[in-house]
Design an enzyme around this catalytic site. Structure first.
Site, short mmCIF file in Angstrom:
data_model
loop_
_atom_site.label_atom_id
_atom_site.label_comp_id
_atom_site.label_asym_id
_atom_site.label_seq_id
_atom_site.Cartn_x
_atom_site.Cartn_y
_atom_site.Cartn_z
N LYS A 202 0.78 -1.36 -0.07
CA LYS A 202 -0.08 0.16 -0.02
C LYS A 202 1.02 1.22 -0.06
CE LYS A 202 -3.82 2.30 1.00
NZ LYS A 202 -4.45 2.69 -0.20
N LYS A 238 17.56 10.69 2.66
CA LYS A 238 17.57 11.45 3.96
C LYS A 238 18.36 12.61 3.74
CE LYS A 238 16.78 7.04 6.31
NZ LYS A 238 17.08 6.07 7.06
N GLU A 276 13.14 0.13 10.38
CA GLU A 276 12.59 1.38 9.63
C GLU A 276 11.20 1.31 9.79
OE1 GLU A 276 16.12 3.14 7.17
OE2 GLU A 276 14.49 2.26 6.03
N ARG A 292 23.25 -2.57 9.97
CA ARG A 292 24.63 -1.88 9.80
C ARG A 292 24.59 -0.69 10.82
NH1 ARG A 292 22.83 2.11 6.81
NH2 ARG A 292 21.61 1.76 5.21
P1 ADP Z 1 15.40 1.73 0.68
O1 ADP Z 1 16.13 0.49 0.99
O2 ADP Z 1 15.52 1.82 -0.83
O3 ADP Z 1 15.57 2.82 1.37
P2 ADP Z 1 12.83 1.68 1.91
O4 ADP Z 1 11.79 0.54 2.01
O5 ADP Z 1 13.48 2.01 3.23
O6 ADP Z 1 13.77 1.56 0.65
O7 ADP Z 1 12.13 3.09 1.69
C1 ADP Z 1 12.38 4.36 1.44
C2 ADP Z 1 11.49 5.35 1.41
O8 ADP Z 1 10.55 5.20 0.43
C3 ADP Z 1 10.86 5.71 2.59
O9 ADP Z 1 11.55 6.44 3.65
C4 ADP Z 1 9.66 6.31 2.27
O10 ADP Z 1 10.01 7.60 1.82
C5 ADP Z 1 9.42 5.67 0.72
N1 ADP Z 1 8.31 4.30 0.89
C6 ADP Z 1 8.78 3.20 1.07
N2 ADP Z 1 7.60 2.38 1.01
C7 ADP Z 1 6.78 3.26 1.09
C8 ADP Z 1 5.18 3.09 1.15
N3 ADP Z 1 4.46 1.74 1.42
N4 ADP Z 1 4.24 4.21 0.97
C9 ADP Z 1 4.82 5.48 0.97
N5 ADP Z 1 6.06 5.52 1.07
C10 ADP Z 1 7.09 4.69 0.88
#
Ligand code: ADP
Length: 448
Positions: A202, A238, A276, A292
């Protein structure tokens, strides 16, 4: 066994960060570097230095054989991988251990599980962490994907199982685009990570990014060090992080922190980790776990007084966690600004020679950086050149001090992000803490 000489398999500010913790523990350091980094600060400060290859990371900082040889030649008895590069490479961790070198990181099997996001989500769910609604695992069949998306409701996000660094994600607003976007996400993931596996989640409308720092002793003991709010992002990367989050109460921290540390106890997790979540309307949704140290770990250090790299080294050395959950006190507020060598508003990369450099100083101001006047920022690696971390008794005091510290930063010769941070800290939403993961990009668009 006591670690006496650590090879730092990284570069830049994090290599320095690790060197500092090691020296404060009386441990020697071995720097490895590419030919492009022969003049880097981490090479200058380390007790020993070994060149491991030409500039491209694949030939140097990712060159496993050369790094292991460097460790043997320099007599290192432990390897710290930092973040990025080989830090989440389970195979590398296994090779290090097979050479009877201490791996300063989690157990290889946990790195492997959490590195595959489909596996990670399954594991997190089984450990009782709340998940973003979505597919139960990998999805390859378009008809199945359509069914799942219809159930959870559009928009959905297609994510790469092996994704990282915000890459390999596609937001899909409606069913007629699903097939094309799935194919695109799959082929992009294949190109970037060598794995076309995708899954569906979602797409949350306006969440915050809130992550918990955890530590395990590898024998079933674990603690949490509270959360960091990393919602100010551009392209899922970030830009500014703070601890504690402006929206999390002490009760919520204690409750969610316990859910996280219980999960780590159940896994017998070892070392530092970050769980996270996306957070919306008071609810947490697990997205991934990083096995990490994180770039933004100093904000946690600032509010807990704990040295996270020291803790990693101690645990790798087989010692117990240095404190119990009850002994951890969260005090005050900390903010980190990531400073990149790029245009502050167009984000065009800006490597090159730093002609003048003067880091900010004063009470509760920390600059983690390998910069010095005369240093040439090479074009081959990540653009982050410094982190400014500021502490204050309250969020307001922290912001006042951060503004003052940004005024003091002098980096000349290249473009950098200080002007972006200065402008951000004038925005009412940032000052009040009222922002989501979408805020920064929307603000940048309006600013144009
Ligand atoms: P990565 O490993 O590439 O950093 P993440 O799964 O940690 O990927 O997601 C990175 C960012 O992508 C999150 O901090 C958020 O901003 C956005 N994001 C990821 N999943 C969702 C989601 N289901 N809905 C809205 N934004 C998302």
């Amino acid at each position: 066994m006591a670690i006496s000489r650590i090879l730092i398999a990284n570069r830049g500010e994090i290599a320095l960060r690790i060197h500092r913790a090691a020296h404060e523990m009386g441990i020697e350091t071995v720097a490895v570097h590419s030919t492009a980094d022969a003049d880097a600060m981490h090479v200058r400060l380390a007790d020993h230095a070994v060149c491991i290859g030409p500039p491209p990371a694949t030939d140097s900082y990712l060159n496993v054989a050369n790094i292991i040889s460097a460790a043997e030649i320099a007599g290192a008895d432990a390897i710290h991988p930092g973040y990025g590069f080989l830090s989440e490479n389970a195979k590398f961790a296994e090779i290090v251990e097979a050479h009877d070198i201490v791996w300063i990181g989690p157990k290889p099997e946990h790195i492997r599980t959490m590195g595959d996001k489909v596996q990670a989500k399954k594991t997190a769910g089984a450990l009782g962490l709340p998940l973003v609604p979505g597919s139960d695992g990998a999805v390859s069949d378009v008809e199945e994907a359509k069914k799942i998306a219809a159930e959870i409701g559009y928009p959905v996000i297609i994510k790469a199982a092996s994704g990282g660094g915000g890459r390999g994600m596609k937001v899909c607003e409606a069913e007629d685009k699903l097939e094309t976007l799935m194919k695109q996400a799959g082929s992009e993931a294949k190109a970037a990570f060598g794995d076309a596996t995708v899954y569906i989640e979602k797409y949350l409308g306006n969440p915050r990014h809130i992550e918990f720092q955890v530590f395990g002793d590898g024998r079933g003991g674990a603690i949490h060090l509270g959360e960091r709010d990393c919602s100010l992002q551009r392209r899922h990367q970030k830009v500014l992080e703070e601890a504690p989050s402006p929206v999390i109460s002490d009760e919520e921290r204690a409750q969610m922190g316990e859910v996280c540390s219980k999960a780590m106890r159940d896994m017998a997790y070892r070392g530092a980790g970050t769980i996270e979540f996306l957070w919306e309307n008071g609810e947490f949704y697990f997205i991934e776990m990083n096995t990490r140290l994180q770039v933004e770990h100093p904000v946690t250090e600032a509010i807990t007084g704990m040295d996270l790299v020291r803790e990693q080294i101690r645990i790798a050395d087989g010692k117990d966690l240095s404190c119990t959950q009850d002994q951890i006190e969260f005090k005050g507020h900390a903010i980190e600004c990531r400073i990149n060598a790029e245009d502050p508003f167009t984000f065009a990369p800006s490597p090159g020679k730093v002609t003048h450099y003067h880091p900010a100083g004063g009470m509760h101001v920390r600059v983690d950086s390998g910069l010095y006047a005369g240093y040439s920022i090479p074009p081959y690696y990540d653009s982050m050149i410094a982190k400014l971390i500021v502490y204050g008794r309250s969020r307001e005091k922290c912001i006042m001090r951060l503004k003052r510290a940004l005024e003091e930063m002098v980096i000349e010769g290249v473009n950098h992000s200080v002007p972006l941070h200065e402008e951000l800290l004038q925005q009412p939403d940032v000052l009040s803490g009222d922002y989501s993961i979408k805020w920064l990009e929307e603000w940048l668009k309006e600013r144009e």
